[in-house]
Design an enzyme around this catalytic site. Structure first.
Site, PDB file in Angstrom:
ATOM      1  N   HIS A  68      20.122   1.395   4.437  1.00 62.39           N
ATOM      2  CA  HIS A  68      21.252   1.155   3.531  1.00 62.39           C
ATOM      3  C   HIS A  68      22.165   0.053   4.057  1.00 62.39           C
ATOM      4  O   HIS A  68      22.845  -0.616   3.289  1.00 62.39           O
ATOM      5  CB  HIS A  68      22.024   2.459   3.290  1.00 62.39           C
ATOM      6  CG  HIS A  68      21.352   3.352   2.307  1.00 62.39           C
ATOM      7  ND1 HIS A  68      22.013   4.292   1.551  1.00 62.39           N
ATOM      8  CD2 HIS A  68      20.046   3.439   1.926  1.00 62.39           C
ATOM      9  CE1 HIS A  68      21.151   4.923   0.760  1.00 62.39           C
ATOM     10  NE2 HIS A  68      19.949   4.435   0.992  1.00 62.39           N
ATOM     11  N   HIS A 192      10.373   8.449   3.863  1.00 60.08           N
ATOM     12  CA  HIS A 192      10.473   9.800   3.287  1.00 60.08           C
ATOM     13  C   HIS A 192       9.453  10.778   3.875  1.00 60.08           C
ATOM     14  O   HIS A 192       9.246  11.847   3.313  1.00 60.08           O
ATOM     15  CB  HIS A 192      10.351   9.726   1.760  1.00 60.08           C
ATOM     16  CG  HIS A 192      11.470   8.944   1.131  1.00 60.08           C
ATOM     17  ND1 HIS A 192      11.492   8.572  -0.185  1.00 60.08           N
ATOM     18  CD2 HIS A 192      12.633   8.462   1.666  1.00 60.08           C
ATOM     19  CE1 HIS A 192      12.613   7.896  -0.447  1.00 60.08           C
ATOM     20  NE2 HIS A 192      13.307   7.807   0.670  1.00 60.08           N
TER      21      HIS A 192
HETATM   22  C1  HEM Z   1      11.872   2.692  -2.255  1.00 58.52           C
HETATM   23  C2  HEM Z   1      13.089   2.937  -2.574  1.00 58.52           C
HETATM   24  C3  HEM Z   1      13.871   4.115  -2.090  1.00 58.52           C
HETATM   25  C4  HEM Z   1      14.527   5.016  -2.851  1.00 58.52           C
HETATM   26  C5  HEM Z   1      14.631   5.000  -4.373  1.00 58.52           C
HETATM   27  C6  HEM Z   1      15.105   6.004  -1.978  1.00 58.52           C
HETATM   28  C7  HEM Z   1      15.875   7.063  -2.383  1.00 58.52           C
HETATM   29  C8  HEM Z   1      16.267   8.111  -1.583  1.00 58.52           C
HETATM   30  C9  HEM Z   1      16.981   9.267  -2.040  1.00 58.52           C
HETATM   31  C10 HEM Z   1      17.426   9.504  -3.481  1.00 58.52           C
HETATM   32  C11 HEM Z   1      17.150  10.085  -0.969  1.00 58.52           C
HETATM   33  C12 HEM Z   1      17.853  11.446  -0.982  1.00 58.52           C
HETATM   34  C13 HEM Z   1      19.354  11.209  -0.933  1.00 58.52           C
HETATM   35  C14 HEM Z   1      20.172  12.422  -1.218  1.00 58.52           C
HETATM   36  O1  HEM Z   1      19.661  13.533  -1.156  1.00 58.52           O
HETATM   37  O2  HEM Z   1      21.373  12.251  -1.478  1.00 58.52           O
HETATM   38  C15 HEM Z   1      16.569   9.444   0.168  1.00 58.52           C
HETATM   39  C16 HEM Z   1      16.544   9.975   1.435  1.00 58.52           C
HETATM   40  C17 HEM Z   1      16.007   9.332   2.518  1.00 58.52           C
HETATM   41  N1  HEM Z   1      15.527   8.033   2.534  1.00 58.52           N
HETATM   42 FE1  HEM Z   1      15.135   6.882   0.933  1.00 58.52          FE
HETATM   43  N2  HEM Z   1      14.791   5.689  -0.690  1.00 58.52           N
HETATM   44  C18 HEM Z   1      14.038   4.547  -0.704  1.00 58.52           C
HETATM   45  C19 HEM Z   1      13.567   3.869   0.403  1.00 58.52           C
HETATM   46  C20 HEM Z   1      13.780   4.259   1.696  1.00 58.52           C
HETATM   47  C21 HEM Z   1      13.489   3.467   2.859  1.00 58.52           C
HETATM   48  C22 HEM Z   1      12.991   2.029   2.802  1.00 58.52           C
HETATM   49  C23 HEM Z   1      13.784   4.217   3.952  1.00 58.52           C
HETATM   50  C24 HEM Z   1      13.672   3.859   5.406  1.00 58.52           C
HETATM   51  C25 HEM Z   1      12.776   3.054   5.893  1.00 58.52           C
HETATM   52  C26 HEM Z   1      14.264   5.499   3.473  1.00 58.52           C
HETATM   53  C27 HEM Z   1      14.606   6.555   4.267  1.00 58.52           C
HETATM   54  C28 HEM Z   1      15.110   7.753   3.796  1.00 58.52           C
HETATM   55  C29 HEM Z   1      15.286   8.927   4.637  1.00 58.52           C
HETATM   56  C30 HEM Z   1      14.872   9.046   6.085  1.00 58.52           C
HETATM   57  C31 HEM Z   1      15.879   9.904   3.837  1.00 58.52           C
HETATM   58  C32 HEM Z   1      16.329  11.311   4.270  1.00 58.52           C
HETATM   59  C33 HEM Z   1      17.745  11.209   4.845  1.00 58.52           C
HETATM   60  C34 HEM Z   1      18.325  12.515   5.364  1.00 58.52           C
HETATM   61  O3  HEM Z   1      17.653  13.537   5.394  1.00 58.52           O
HETATM   62  O4  HEM Z   1      19.511  12.472   5.740  1.00 58.52           O
HETATM   63  N3  HEM Z   1      14.276   5.472   2.107  1.00 58.52           N
HETATM   64  N4  HEM Z   1      16.047   8.229  -0.227  1.00 58.52           N
END
Ligand code: HEM
Length: 332
Positions: A68, A192
């Site tokens: 982010h 994810h």
């Molecule tokens: C492709 C587009 C992406 C979308 C649409 C997306 C969207 C999201 C959403 C909606 C969540 C859950 C947030 C919540 O519960 O409030 C999430 C969590 C997460 N995202 Fe993504 N994400 C994307 C790409 C990425 C990338 C590129 C990474 C890192 C390389 C990443 C790492 C994570 C991680 C590790 C979590 C879990 C965070 C936690 O448990 O605190 N995401 N993402």
């Protein structure tokens, strides 16, 4: 422009491109703090280890924070700035982004060893790498030398970060806007493989999905009913569940195996395999298949894409500053 001039400018393009590429590549270096803060990497590793010991999910939260940060104004620590007009209050981060207190702890430890030398943006990039490694994922040398930005960009966070309901084409174009390609989209989405997501981010798939269907047909039926119980209509949108069921805390290729059997939690996950009308979907689908069957290919590509993501528009030289406190500008 005459034909001659136009030909000359075309023939110069490879040279210009090469100079530009060398310039971009040499902005960050893996040995940047070797003399100014030799203990940096071990300080960050120890603090990330402590944080993960206290709460395993923190690895996921730190990885996401780096993503982010990088997608909005480049990797400049702008996501860490406090203030109601900052990125923390943007829709994708509100009640969602976490790990800010851990960043404070790491920064304090780094400052006590080498004061005023290491940027918050670099600390975050190292913490993200360590989080992946300590979750069982790959490691890589983190290019360093980023400086901290002087402004947060809430509008940018609202518009440039991909949303879970975005189409595949929109996701790809948001990655392209920061210089990342389709392979990066698929490799990095595997972030994810660890962490949690709130009901609010996927409940659109569970009820009244379309005119013809109550729920998203590309979501496994058993998983749909589990999630319907967890996230009832008008329920608590902040309840959470694992992004990668049955392999929640381990950084592996199980995320891709889930996609093969319609078990991607977010619509933006499943769309990489189940596609839509996008012309890119055959490409993302075959990458998902490759990563599901070849873990070492996946781990290598993930590490390479993380280095690319971490190199988005860094502030270097005399631009920006080295923040003393990651939450506020030095001048405030
Ligand atoms: C492709 C587009 C992406 C979308 C649409 C997306 C969207 C999201 C959403 C909606 C969540 C859950 C947030 C919540 O519960 O409030 C999430 C969590 C997460 N995202 Fe993504 N994400 C994307 C790409 C990425 C990338 C590129 C990474 C890192 C390389 C990443 C790492 C994570 C991680 C590790 C979590 C879990 C965070 C936690 O448990 O605190 N995401 N993402």
């Amino acid at each position: 422009m005459s034909r001659g001039t136009s030909f000359r400018s075309w023939s110069l393009r490879p040279v210009v491109l090469l100079i530009w590429l060398v310039g971009v590549k040499s902005q960050l270096t893996t040995d940047f703090y070797n003399t100014s803060c030799p203990g940096l990497l071990s300080i960050v590793r120890k603090e990330v280890q402590n944080a993960i010991k206290a709460e395993m999910r923190m690895a996921a939260s730190l990885l996401r924070l780096h993503f982010h940060d990088c997608f909005v104004n480049g990797c400049d620590g702008s996501v860490l700035l406090d203030g109601s007009d900052g990125e923390k209050f943007a829709f994708p981060n509100l009640n969602s982004a976490r790990g800010f207190d851990v960043l404070d702890t790491i920064k304090t430890a780094v400052e006590s060893s080498c004061s005023g030398v290491v940027s918050c943006a670099d600390i975050l990039a190292i913490a993200a790498r360590d989080s992946v490694l300590l979750s069982g994922g790959p490691t890589w040398k983190v290019p360093l030398g980023r400086r901290d930005g002087l402004v947060a960009n809430q509008t940018g966070a609202n518009t440039r970060l991909p949303a879970p309901v975005d189409s595949l084409d929109t996701i790809i174009s948001k990655f392209a806007a920061v210089g990342l390609n389709v392979t990066d989209v698929v490799a990095l989405s595997s972030g994810h493989t660890i962490g949690l997501a709130r009901c609010a981010t996927f409940s659109n798939r569970l009820f009244n999905f379309s005119v013809n269907s109550g729920s998203d047909p590309s979501l496994d039926a058993t998983m749909t009913s589990d999630l319907q119980s967890l996230c009832p209509v008008n329920g608590d949108g902040n309840k959470t569940t694992a992004l990668d069921r049955n392999s929640t805390d381990l950084f592996d290729n199980h995320y891709f195996k889930n996609l093969l059997v319609n078990k991607g939690l977010l619509s933006s996950d499943q769309v990489l395999y189940s596609g839509d009308s996008s012309t890119a979907s055959p490409t993302t689908k075959s990458l998902v298949e490759s990563y599901a069957s070849n873990i070492s290919l996946f781990l290598t590509n993930f590490a390479n894409s993380m280095i690319k993501m971490g190199s988005i528009s860094p502030l270097t030289g005399s631009k920006g500053e080295i923040r003393k406190n990651c939450r506020v500008l030095n001048s405030s």
